[in-house]
Design an enzyme around this catalytic site. Structure first.
Site, PDB file in Angstrom:
ATOM      1  N   SER A  96       0.795  -1.266  -0.037  1.00  0.00           N
ATOM      2  CA  SER A  96       0.224   0.077  -0.089  1.00  0.00           C
ATOM      3  C   SER A  96       1.036   1.254  -0.129  1.00  0.00           C
ATOM      4  CB  SER A  96      -0.972  -0.063   1.170  1.00  0.00           C
ATOM      5  OG  SER A  96      -2.060   0.716   1.108  1.00  0.00           O
ATOM      6  N   MET A  97       0.732   2.088   1.002  1.00  0.00           N
ATOM      7  CA  MET A  97       1.453   3.141   1.105  1.00  0.00           C
ATOM      8  C   MET A  97       3.169   2.854   1.008  1.00  0.00           C
ATOM      9  SD  MET A  97       2.247   5.743   4.491  1.00  0.00           S
ATOM     10  CE  MET A  97       3.866   6.182   4.845  1.00  0.00           C
TER      11      MET A  97
END
Length: 256
Positions: A96-97
């Site tokens: 994700s991030m």
């Protein structure tokens, strides 16, 4: 250059040291996540791979430190901290991030003359596939609802008011970093890129993940797994096998 003498530095966690491993895997947590998310990965891959997990400021034992809400600044800081660990080939894994951050760190490493063994980008669309998301501006209740929707944090943890008060600043800061991130034009990576995504991920479609191919001149592979944003919790054996199969053939290669 020798590796760092301490395994408890603020930024880098090394839960299962593997000093004889020919390669390292650096793991980057998701928004609101911490280094301990990768403890099972470290346990599973050691001693074949020396696993390092990045601990961002503002959480767990770094809770008293200011959060970093800018992706470029965070990438600069992490790249500096990885300097002592580049005595052997490294691959980067981010979810994700963490995938976006791992990509930005890979860009900086390559610009400085170190080409990673590979970049594993999980649960995140390519940097060129920008979404207009503003969760970091939402109320606390909305932010908590988003965490529950993605199932990245155990629901009973989010029912603990004291714990919620502790984690929300870091969560909001991370969301701000990733949602305000804008890809800067520049040379594509030279290293291989493996994109991994769940087939029902609301945060990254298969096509958005496929666009990671545009960000490297090296080999590109797309792996699609059953599941949502945190597909890797249920698909851990297959994900670990994919990581190992991409690192192992390159373990004898020299860094460029």
């Amino acid at each position: 250059m020798t590796h760092a003498t301490t395994d408890t530095a603020p930024w880098v966690r090394r839960y299962h040291p593997a000093p004889q491993a020919p390669a390292r895997l650096v793991c980057f947590p998701h928004a609101g996540g911490s280094a301990t998310f990768y403890f099972p990965v470290s346990r599973a891959l050691s001693p074949s791979v020396d696993v390092l997990a990045i601990q961002y400021p503002g959480r767990q034992d770094r809770r008293a430190e200011p959060c970093v809400d800018d992706m470029g600044t965070l990438a600069d800081l992490v790249t500096d901290e990885l300097g002592p660990w580049l005595d052997r080939p490294v691959a980067l894994f981010g979810h994700s991030m963490g995938a976006t951050l791992a990509y930005e760190v890979a860009r900086r490493l390559e610009a400085a003359g170190t080409t990673p063994l590979g970049l594993f980008a999980s649960g995140r669309g390519a940097p060129s596939r920008q979404r207009d998301e503003r969760t970091h501006l939402a109320t606390d209740d909305h932010l908590l609802a988003e965490l529950r929707r993605l199932s990245g944090t155990e629901t009973r943890m989010l029912d603990d008011e004291e714990l919620v008060r502790m984690i929300l600043p870091a969560v909001r800061s991370d969301y701000r970093a990733v949602e305000t991130y804008r890809h800067r034009p520049g040379p594509p990576l030279r290293c291989p890129v493996l994109a991994l995504v769940g087939d029902a991920d609301p945060k990254a479609t298969v096509e958005e993940a496929r666009s990671w191919a545009d960000h490297t001149t090296g080999p590109f592979t797309l792996r699609v797994f059953p599941g949502g944003h945190f597909y890797l919790n249920d698909q851990a054996p297959a994900v670990l096998a994919a990581i190992s199969s991409h690192i192992t053939p390159n373990q004898g290669a020299e860094r460029t």
